[in-house]
Structure formats: structure tokens, C-alpha cells
Scaffold this active site. Structure first.
Site: not given
Lengths: 199, 253
Positions: A79, A178, A180
Site C-alpha cells: 500500500c 493489503h 495481510e
């Protein structure tokens, strides 16, 4: 075990990222001192915060990451981390690292920030293929406008604005989403990157 | 193109999940971290923790809960309730929240939205607005929907965005827990006037209510709580209903 150093510029949530890297087989070190990143064997520039504070952190020594890139150290930018790898940004003062050719600009859409899950289009990178990452979670107002499209290995489209979802230059990979936060497929992507970094 | 999101809300009190109908009648539902993980596996697109603790002790417990939850949760987590300062926002983010919902404190001091966005980015600043119909309009209520303000909810939503909010969590107090459907007129009025995503909240009783919130209400995302906690409906059946109505939704892993 692959040792991965995550740059902690103090802006926000690194828990999920650390857990995702550990689940992917990495030993994770959080590093607050940008200058110390130069000795890392693999580096993650995480994706929280705004560009200007992060670029200010860069001014305090993140330049060493550029040297790491040039030496072939694996780097993953997430990001804002991807945006720091670009050349410059509309979002705030400070220049990027210039690894990825392009400028960071605001999304052109009725609803900004882009918040939610978006499709990964035209993927052509082994990391994406092995993770089967079809949709990923985004939370961003800004994107990289690439000037060398060959560095873009996947795209996404918010409303009518198509932008770089994943960029790669050698062993440096940047993702606008993202991983994660992208559930199981996102974790698979992180694992694939850790494995590539170890190779 | 973004998928339509289904968010699952967990009201957390002193470290446990409770769900109130019309903000009262709390009863125990379960462990927040385990429930969040369960809903991720069911296909929830995001989790929202709203802290309804009565005391400062309870709020401290919430950050521990956020920490435990983020160990195992790999979808976004929004935390709200009792967020009063930029430091509170930072603490929640460092504990593992991805976004922070600000409600009463923004009414008291709107600059909090601006300061939080400048520090952490507007993508993590959610303006949480509780609105109740009064005549032809909706007024903003604060402090767990106990305190009436003179603010018009639609105008306030616009100001929140101008101040730095990146998303609006819009709850109808009238519909909360009633399971008679979202307040579509309220949702439409706000969604048509702000340039950020709007999450409809309060009133979900059936999956078709979620469809209406998006199609008739113009919401980008829908929030559910009681109907999935009770097992009346599953997250997957909610998303199936959106898909059947022609919307893009994320396939559960």
C-alpha cells in the site's frame, strides 16, 4: 527460517502483517531505525499511515533501502509501502525511492477512499499465480500512475479508474492492496513472497 | 470493481460479546476473538468491534481483546466506542485495529477527525453516526444513542467527510435490533451526499434487507449482528442473497 525485517515507522497496525509473515515461515524483526534496514536480508515496507509522515521517515534514512534494492535484497512494499517505492506523490511532500517508475496520484472516482475487496486483473506474476489471489482488500485514496507499464504485473479497477495493483522490478515487489487483510489467499501470497525471498 | 461487503458487528462489553436490542437488554454471546475468527471463516468481509463497556477498566480490556483478535484475524477490523483523542486512535491501531470508528467525540470536537486523518490517513477514520428520525429529518444522537443533538444527520455526515472521515458507519436507532429492515430513506439521503463509502447499520432481519440497503438505500456495505449471532441466518446466506440479486460479492475462501 527466512529473516524478514519490517520497517516500523510508528504509524499503525503491524500485528496482522507480522502474523501473516510468521505464518508464511518467516522470522520477523521490527525495525524502527531506517538506517538499520541496510543490513536486512529481506525488507517489508508496510502500508499504514499517510505519505508525508512516511516520506519524512524516509528523509531520516530510508534511502538505505534504495541501496538494498540495488544489491538485490528482496523488498515487499504494501500500500503506502508501494507508493514510497515510486518517484513522488501528490499526497504530501517528500520524494519516493524511485524504484518504480511513476508518480502517486489520487484515485479518480466518485467514492474515495477505495475501501473494500477488489478483483486482481491480468495477473502475470508467479506470486499471484501460486496464491490464487483473485480478490484483495484495499484501503487507499492514492495509487501509482506507472510510466513504465511493463513494471505492472497486475491491475485493479475502482469504478472506472484502472490502476497498478502489483508492480515488480527484479526482487522488489509492491502491492497496492493489503495481503495481510485479504484472508486465506492473502496469507498464501505472503507465504509465496517469503519463499521467494528465501530462494 | 469493488465487491459489496458484509460486515459483522460484535458489541463488546468488558471483553465479551453482547448484543443489545435498541442499545439495551445486553446478553452474553461469546468470546470476541473466537467469534471474529468464526465469521472470517464464514466469509465475513470485515469485523467491527463496538465497545459498550460501562467503565474505563472495561475499555482497557478492549485493547487486550483487539490484540488477541488480531493474532488470528486476517480480514479488516474496525474498533469503536470511547475513542476520544488522537492518542486513543493510535492505541487502537497499535493494538491491531485497521480502522477506528469515532462517534460522540467527533460531535464534541470535529477536529479529532481531521487530526486523526492527518496522522494515520483518512482510510482508517470511520465516522460512526447514530441517527433517529424526527419529523422529516434525522437527528444525530450520541453517547450510545442516549443524548440528543440538534445536528441533522445528513449535514453532519457531509461535515465528517469534509473533516477527514474516509467512511461512514450509519446506524438507524429506530431500526436497531428491530429486524424490520434498514432505514432505506436515511441510508439513501446520506449515500447520495457523501463521496465516501457508506455502511448501512441497524434493522437487518433477513438477507433481502441487505439487498434493499444496497439497491434502494445506495449503501456500499451492510452491517449485521443479531441475525448472524442468533444463527437465524449465516454470513454465507446473506452473501448468496446479494449474489442472487446480481451483485459482486467475495467468494469465501
Amino acid at each position: 527460517m527466512t529473516r524478514v525485517t519490517v520497517f516500523d515507522y510508528g504509524a499503525g497496525n503491524l500485528h496482522s502483517l507480522v502474523k501473516a509473515l510468521e505464518a508464511g515461515g518467516a522470522t520477523v524483526v521490527l525495525e524502527r531505525d531506517a538506517a538499520a534496514l541496510g543490513t536486512a536480508t529481506a525488507i517489508v515496507l508496510p502500508g499504514v499511515g499517510a505519505f508525508a509522515p512516511a516520506a519524512a521517515a524516509r528523509a531520516r534514512g530510508l534511502d538505505v533501502v534504495r541501496a538494498s534494492v540495488d544489491r538485490g535484497t528482496p523488498v515487499l512494499g504494501i500500500c503506502l509501502g508501494l507508493q514510497l517505492l515510486a518517484e513522488s506523490s501528490d499526497e504530501g511532500a517528500g520524494a519516493g525511492l524511485g524504484v518504480m517508475a511513476g508518480r502517486v496520484e489520487r484515485l479518480e472516482a466518485a467514492r474515495v477512499p477505495q475501501i473494500g475487496w477488489n478483483a486482481i486483473e491480468s495477473p502475470r506474476d508467479p506470486l499471484l499465480a501460486s496464491a490464487q489471489l483473485d480478490e484483495a482488500y484495499y484501503a487507499n485514496s492514492y495509487v501509482v500512475r506507472p510510466t513504465r507499464p511493463e513494471q505492472v504485473v497486475a491491475w485493479s479497477t475502482h469504478e472506472h479508474d484502472r490502476f497498478a495493483a502489483v508492480m515488480r522490478v527484479g526482487r522488489t515487489v509492491g502491492v497496492q492492496f493489503h495481503p495481510e487483510k485479504s484472508s486465506r489467499a492473502g496469507l498464501s501470497f505472503v507465504r509465496a513472497w517469503v519463499e521467494e525471498a528465501a530462494a | 470493481m469493488l465487491t459489496r461487503r458484509v460486515l459483522v458487528c460484535l458489541d463488546v462489553r468488558d471483553g465479551r460479546v453482547v448484543k443489545g436490542a435498541r442499545f439495551v437488554e445486553l446478553r452474553d454471546i461469546g468470546d470476541p476473538a473466537a467469534l471474529a475468527e468464526h465469521y472470517e471463516a464464514e466469509g465475513a468481509d470485515e469485523i467491527v468491534f463496538l465497545d459498550v463497556s460501562a467503565s474505563a477498566d472495561g475499555r482497557g480490556t478492549l485493547l487486550d481483546t483487539v490484540r488477541q483478535t488480531s493474532e488470528r484475524l486476517f480480514i479488516p477490523l474496525t474498533v469503536g466506542g470511547g475513542v476520544r483523542s488522537v492518542d486513543d486512535v493510535g492505541r487502537a491501531l497499535r493494538a491491531g485495529a485497521d480502522k477506528v470508528a469515532i462517534n460522540s467525540a467527533a460531535v464534541a470536537r470535529p477536529e479529532l477527525l481531521t487530526e486523526s486523518a492527518a496522522q494515520f490517513g483518512r482510510q482508517c477514520v470511520v465516522a460512526s453516526i447514530d441517527a433517529r428520525r424526527e419529523g422529516a429529518a434525522w437527528l444525530v444522537w450520541t453517547h450510545g444513542a442516549r443524548t440528543r443533538t440538534e445536528l441533522d444527520a445528513v449535514a453532519w455526515a457531509q461535515e465528517c467527510v469534509a473533516r477527514g472521515a474516509g467512511e461512514i458507519l450509519l446506524t438507524s436507532i429506530d431500526r436497531d435490533g428491530a429486524r424490520t429492515g434498514y432505514d432505506l430513506a436515511l441510508t439513501r439521503a446520506v449515500a447520495d451526499t457523501v463521496p465516501v463509502p457508506v455502511i448501512a447499520s441497524g434493522g437487518a432481519g433477513t438477507p433481502s434487507h441487505l439487498v434493499s440497503a444496497i439497491q434502494a438505500g445506495g449503501a456500499d456495505a451492510v452491517l449485521v449482528a443479531g441475525i448472524v449471532h442468533d444463527g437465524v441466518h449465516r454470513v454465507a446466506t446473506c452473501k448468496d442473497a446479494l449474489r442472487a440479486a446480481g451483485m459482486r460479492v467475495r467468494a469465501a475462501a
